[in-house]
Design an enzyme around this catalytic site. Structure first.
Site, PDB file in Angstrom:
ATOM      1  N   LYS A 125      -2.351  29.456  47.175  1.00  7.62           N
ATOM      2  CA  LYS A 125      -1.097  29.027  46.561  1.00  7.62           C
ATOM      3  C   LYS A 125      -0.967  29.668  45.184  1.00  7.62           C
ATOM      4  O   LYS A 125      -1.923  30.168  44.612  1.00  7.62           O
ATOM      5  CB  LYS A 125      -1.061  27.495  46.376  1.00  7.62           C
ATOM      6  CG  LYS A 125      -1.181  26.684  47.649  1.00  7.62           C
ATOM      7  CD  LYS A 125       0.090  26.700  48.445  1.00  7.62           C
ATOM      8  CE  LYS A 125       0.010  25.812  49.666  1.00  7.62           C
ATOM      9  NZ  LYS A 125      -0.689  26.395  50.795  1.00  7.62           N
TER      10      LYS A 125
ATOM     11  N   SER B  98       2.935  29.368  54.361  1.00  8.24           N
ATOM     12  CA  SER B  98       3.292  28.726  53.093  1.00  8.24           C
ATOM     13  C   SER B  98       3.518  29.703  51.939  1.00  8.24           C
ATOM     14  O   SER B  98       4.112  29.335  50.935  1.00  8.24           O
ATOM     15  CB  SER B  98       2.226  27.704  52.683  1.00  8.24           C
ATOM     16  OG  SER B  98       1.046  28.336  52.250  1.00  8.24           O
TER      17      SER B  98
END
Length: 146
Positions: free
Chosen positions: A104, A67
């Site tokens: 993230k 990701s």
């Protein structure tokens, strides 16, 4: 020593040493044509001193997944995480979200927080009051194997 393993990250505590470090030649290494031979001046380099600013608040975690590939965080990379740093917009953070750790990019706008992946195949996550959410630490470095 493994502290915690989740689907996205495996956490380790740093093991500091009392050694003087590894030999380091501060002459620059050409990625183009070789430069003429220079006098090499050997120094000692300690990765602990380079990568760990706050020993008590620093942890390592190994990335699992894709990701964050756009930010240069690839599967199996080792992250250096400092829990003493203040989270802010655009920082890469390790977060605990609904029972799982994830890494993230933070997007903060007034009272709203989003977790933005760096891969278009993954959705942006808007944090709401329904989420169990903690910003666990800020990524300061990434260590890669070649």
């Amino acid at each position: 020593m493994i502290l915690h393993k989740s689907n996205a990250l495996t956490f380790f505590t740093p093991k500091t040493t009392n050694s003087l470090g590894t030999p380091f030649f501060d002459t620059g290494i050409s990625a183009g044509f070789p430069s003429p031979a220079e006098d090499f001046k050997e120094q000692r380099l300690s990765l602990d001193k380079e990568l760990i600013k706050n020993k008590e608040a620093t942890f390592f975690a190994r990335v699992s997944g894709q990701s964050m590939i756009g930010a240069g965080l690839d599967d199996n990379d080792l992250l250096v995480i400092d829990r003493s740093l203040e989270p802010s917009n655009n920082k890469i953070a390790v977060c605990f979200l609904d029972g799982e750790f994830t890494v993230k990019r933070l997007k903060v706008d007034k009272d709203d927080v989003w977790l933005q992946p760096e891969n278009p195949n993954y959705p942006i996550i808007k944090i709401t009051s329904d989420n169990d959410f903690i910003i666990w630490g800020i990524v300061t470095s990434v260590i890669k194997k070649v």
